[in-house]
Design a protein around this motif. Structure first.
Motif, PDB file in Angstrom:
ATOM      1  N   CYS A  51       0.730  -1.079   0.047  1.00 21.00           N
ATOM      2  CA  CYS A  51       0.024  -0.143  -0.005  1.00 21.00           C
ATOM      3  C   CYS A  51       0.753   1.045  -0.116  1.00 21.00           C
ATOM      4  CB  CYS A  51      -0.901   0.031   1.105  1.00 21.00           C
ATOM      5  SG  CYS A  51      -1.770   1.472   1.598  1.00 21.00           S
ATOM      6  N   LEU A  58       0.024  -6.044   0.381  1.00 16.43           N
ATOM      7  CA  LEU A  58      -1.391  -6.490   0.074  1.00 16.43           C
ATOM      8  C   LEU A  58      -1.701  -7.743  -0.222  1.00 16.43           C
ATOM      9  CD1 LEU A  58      -1.459  -3.209  -2.162  1.00 16.43           C
ATOM     10  CD2 LEU A  58      -2.868  -3.653  -0.063  1.00 16.43           C
ATOM     11  N   CYS A  74      -4.546  -0.326   0.011  1.00 17.59           N
ATOM     12  CA  CYS A  74      -5.263  -1.145   0.649  1.00 17.59           C
ATOM     13  C   CYS A  74      -6.374  -0.467   0.689  1.00 17.59           C
ATOM     14  CB  CYS A  74      -4.469  -1.401   2.130  1.00 17.59           C
ATOM     15  SG  CYS A  74      -4.796  -0.318   3.425  1.00 17.59           S
TER      16      CYS A  74
END
Ligand SMILES: [Zn+2]
Ligand SMILES: [Zn+2]
Ligand SMILES: [Zn+2]
Ligand SMILES: [Zn+2]
Length: 156
Positions: A51, A58, A74
């Motif tokens: 992210c 992620l 995210c």
């Protein structure tokens, strides 16, 4: 105006030893790990698909990523930055980000929903409105409600 969430699935693939290593879209190095991630039609090291905001990996967080303006995010950060504003306090449907909203205390409302919930009167800028039991009321209905309450307490 309604914008759909830009979410994409992440696949974890095991790397076949006899295939040519794929390049990672994050760091541009070859992926020599046992596993790689595939997302957005690109390949990634497990550590490289992160992210842009909170740096979380992620591949581990529900295996979905969100993109916006070339950022990979995210779900939590996506929602925080671009996501829904919240639920409309009148119709309780989600209000998508960037949509104009009306606010009253902590409540948010669709523009269309921001009306007296008893007589449907719309409010213009400068009009008085009242919040009672989480209902938006125009001045007339609010005062009427107060009078009724006053009356019933008198009767008891
Ligand atoms: Zn990488
Ligand atoms: Zn994040
Ligand atoms: Zn609404
Ligand atoms: Zn009213």
């Amino acid at each position: 105006m309604y914008r759909r969430e830009q979410s994409f699935g992440i696949q974890m693939l095991s790397v076949q030893p006899d295939t040519k290593p794929k390049g990672c879209a994050g760091c541009n190095r070859k992926i020599k790990d046992r596993y790689l991630l595939k997302a957005l039609d690109k390949y990634w090291h497990e550590d490289c698909l992160k992210c842009a905001c909170c740096d979380c990996r992620l591949g581990e967080v529900g295996s979905t990523l969100y993109t916006k303006a070339n950022l990979i995010l995210c779900r939590r950060d996506y929602l925080r930055l671009f996501g829904v504003t919240g639920n409309c306090a009148a119709c309780s449907k989600l209000i998508p980000a960037f949509e104009m909203v009306m606010r009253a205390k902590e409540n948010v409302y669709h523009l269309d929903c921001f009306a007296c919930q008893l007589c449907n009167q719309r409010f213009c800028v400068g009009d008085k409105f009242f919040l009672k039991n989480n209902m938006i009321l125009c001045q007339t209905d609010y005062e009427e409600g107060l009078m009724k309450e006053g009356y019933s307490t008198q009767v008891r």
